[in-house]
Design a protein around this motif. Structure first.
Motif, PDB file in Angstrom:
ATOM      1  N   ALA A  13     -46.669  38.956  50.802  1.00  0.00           N
ATOM      2  CA  ALA A  13     -45.711  37.848  50.705  1.00  0.00           C
ATOM      3  C   ALA A  13     -45.628  37.076  52.011  1.00  0.00           C
ATOM      4  O   ALA A  13     -45.418  35.865  52.016  1.00  0.00           O
ATOM      5  N   SER A  14     -45.768  37.771  53.136  1.00  0.00           N
ATOM      6  CA  SER A  14     -45.689  37.093  54.434  1.00  0.00           C
ATOM      7  C   SER A  14     -46.816  36.083  54.599  1.00  0.00           C
ATOM      8  O   SER A  14     -46.613  35.003  55.171  1.00  0.00           O
ATOM      9  N   GLN A  15     -48.001  36.386  54.079  1.00  0.00           N
ATOM     10  CA  GLN A  15     -49.117  35.444  54.153  1.00  0.00           C
ATOM     11  C   GLN A  15     -48.882  34.242  53.232  1.00  0.00           C
ATOM     12  O   GLN A  15     -49.216  33.108  53.582  1.00  0.00           O
ATOM     13  N   VAL A  16     -48.305  34.495  52.066  1.00  0.00           N
ATOM     14  CA  VAL A  16     -47.971  33.403  51.149  1.00  0.00           C
ATOM     15  C   VAL A  16     -46.934  32.489  51.792  1.00  0.00           C
ATOM     16  O   VAL A  16     -47.048  31.252  51.733  1.00  0.00           O
ATOM     17  N   PHE A  17     -45.917  33.088  52.427  1.00  0.00           N
ATOM     18  CA  PHE A  17     -44.891  32.286  53.087  1.00  0.00           C
ATOM     19  C   PHE A  17     -45.479  31.476  54.239  1.00  0.00           C
ATOM     20  O   PHE A  17     -45.103  30.320  54.451  1.00  0.00           O
ATOM     21  N   THR A  18     -46.398  32.067  54.981  1.00  0.00           N
ATOM     22  CA  THR A  18     -47.013  31.341  56.096  1.00  0.00           C
ATOM     23  C   THR A  18     -47.716  30.084  55.614  1.00  0.00           C
ATOM     24  O   THR A  18     -47.516  28.988  56.152  1.00  0.00           O
ATOM     25  N   ALA A  19     -48.553  30.230  54.590  1.00  0.00           N
ATOM     26  CA  ALA A  19     -49.280  29.076  54.056  1.00  0.00           C
ATOM     27  C   ALA A  19     -48.326  28.025  53.505  1.00  0.00           C
ATOM     28  O   ALA A  19     -48.498  26.822  53.743  1.00  0.00           O
ATOM     29  N   SER A  20     -47.299  28.476  52.782  1.00  0.00           N
ATOM     30  CA  SER A  20     -46.349  27.542  52.178  1.00  0.00           C
ATOM     31  C   SER A  20     -45.488  26.849  53.223  1.00  0.00           C
ATOM     32  O   SER A  20     -45.147  25.674  53.080  1.00  0.00           O
ATOM     33  N   MET A  21     -45.134  27.580  54.285  1.00  0.00           N
ATOM     34  CA  MET A  21     -44.235  27.031  55.301  1.00  0.00           C
ATOM     35  C   MET A  21     -44.873  25.912  56.108  1.00  0.00           C
ATOM     36  O   MET A  21     -44.171  25.134  56.753  1.00  0.00           O
ATOM     37  N   ILE A  22     -46.192  25.811  56.086  1.00  0.00           N
ATOM     38  CA  ILE A  22     -46.832  24.683  56.765  1.00  0.00           C
ATOM     39  C   ILE A  22     -46.369  23.373  56.135  1.00  0.00           C
ATOM     40  O   ILE A  22     -46.164  22.367  56.829  1.00  0.00           O
ATOM     41  N   ALA A  23     -46.187  23.385  54.813  1.00  0.00           N
ATOM     42  CA  ALA A  23     -45.673  22.193  54.125  1.00  0.00           C
ATOM     43  C   ALA A  23     -44.274  21.857  54.617  1.00  0.00           C
ATOM     44  O   ALA A  23     -43.932  20.685  54.834  1.00  0.00           O
ATOM     45  N   TYR A  24     -43.447  22.902  54.791  1.00  0.00           N
ATOM     46  CA  TYR A  24     -42.093  22.665  55.309  1.00  0.00           C
ATOM     47  C   TYR A  24     -42.148  22.125  56.735  1.00  0.00           C
ATOM     48  O   TYR A  24     -41.388  21.219  57.097  1.00  0.00           O
ATOM     49  N   GLY A  25     -43.051  22.674  57.549  1.00  0.00           N
ATOM     50  CA  GLY A  25     -43.174  22.197  58.922  1.00  0.00           C
ATOM     51  C   GLY A  25     -43.546  20.731  58.986  1.00  0.00           C
ATOM     52  O   GLY A  25     -42.984  19.963  59.775  1.00  0.00           O
TER      53      GLY A  25
END
Length: 261
Positions: free
Chosen positions: A52-64
């Motif tokens: 899940a941490s890897q999924v969040f990392t990839a997704s959080m780039i969009a938030y950034g």
């Protein structure tokens, strides 16, 4: 024109870096959220074997990107409009396009730095593997379209901000809402009601996050997406459409001062 735009971009970057509070919160807030979500859910694994941490990392780039481009552009324009910077620039030979390009260069630099920080955290803290060259090419066009769309929408929404002190509150409402319904904070998106998924699919954030997951996650992870595939064609189509929509909204709503209608 190019020289003026670059010069304005340099000024914008200097002004931003001198504001230590804005500098810290712009970069650290997305990284802090990633650390929290990644740590809390890091031991969970999807059916494809991706943490899940890897999924969040990839997704959080969009938030950034959204947080940096949309909020920085919108609040910066609102402040320049309120303190008279735009009004003074209107009396100079500098065209509005050079001013906006200067702002865009600031946003591009900040978005690159923000994305690099999140990727670095994902690699060092959550063991996220780096993609191959082909995936980096895909990252480049998704990133550029995302920055352009979010920046243009920030320019357009800044017209709604009458008081620069309220800019953060006004601009962060859509940012926070879209993160929760676009698969950034909640994965997989199938957990959401159908009507929220429909709403999220209209806006670019869902497709930004999905595109970045394609770049950084293994092929098997696409089974967790709503349609069981990465849909890169739809990602490009939606982001490109929002670039056009954002440009049209900018042309329609841009104002030099708060007294204009």
């Amino acid at each position: 024109m190019i020289a003026v735009s670059l010069s304005r971009g340099h000024v914008e970057l200097l002004q931003f870096t001198r504001d230590k509070t804005a500098l810290v919160f712009t970069f650290l807030f997305p990284a802090m959220l990633l650390l929290l979500f990644g740590t809390i859910f890091g031991d969970d694994y999807t059916d494809s074997g991706v943490s899940a941490s890897q999924v969040f990392t990839a997704s959080m780039i969009a938030y950034g990107v959204l947080n940096t481009a949309f909020v920085t552009m919108g609040s910066g324009l609102a402040l320049d409009r309120e303190d008279g910077t735009l009004k003074r620039l209107r009396g100079t030979p500098m065209p509005v396009s050079a001013y906006l390009i200067g702002k865009a260069l600031l946003v591009l630099a900040l978005s690159l730095a923000e994305s690099a920080l999140l990727i670095l955290m994902g690699v060092l803290v959550f063991d996220m593997p780096l993609p191959d060259a082909q995936h980096w090419l895909t990252f480049s066009w998704i990133f550029l379209l995302s920055v352009i769309a979010c920046s243009l929408l920030g320019v357009a929404v800044s017209a709604l901000v009458r008081n620069a002190r309220n800019a953060g509150g006004i601009l962060n409402v859509p940012v926070v809402a879209l993160q929760f319904i676009s698969g950034v904070f909640i994965q997989p998106m199938s957990q959401l009601p159908d009507w929220l998924i429909t709403v999220a699919s209209i806006f670019p954030v869902r497709w930004m996050a999905q595109g970045f997951r394609y770049v950084f996650l293994p092929e098997a992870a696409q089974n967790q997406e709503l349609d069981g595939s990465w849909q890169l064609g739809t990602v490009a189509l939606v982001l490109g459409a929002w670039c056009v929509i954002g440009l049209l909204l900018c042309l329609r709503t841009f104002r030099w001062n708060n007294s204009e209608r």
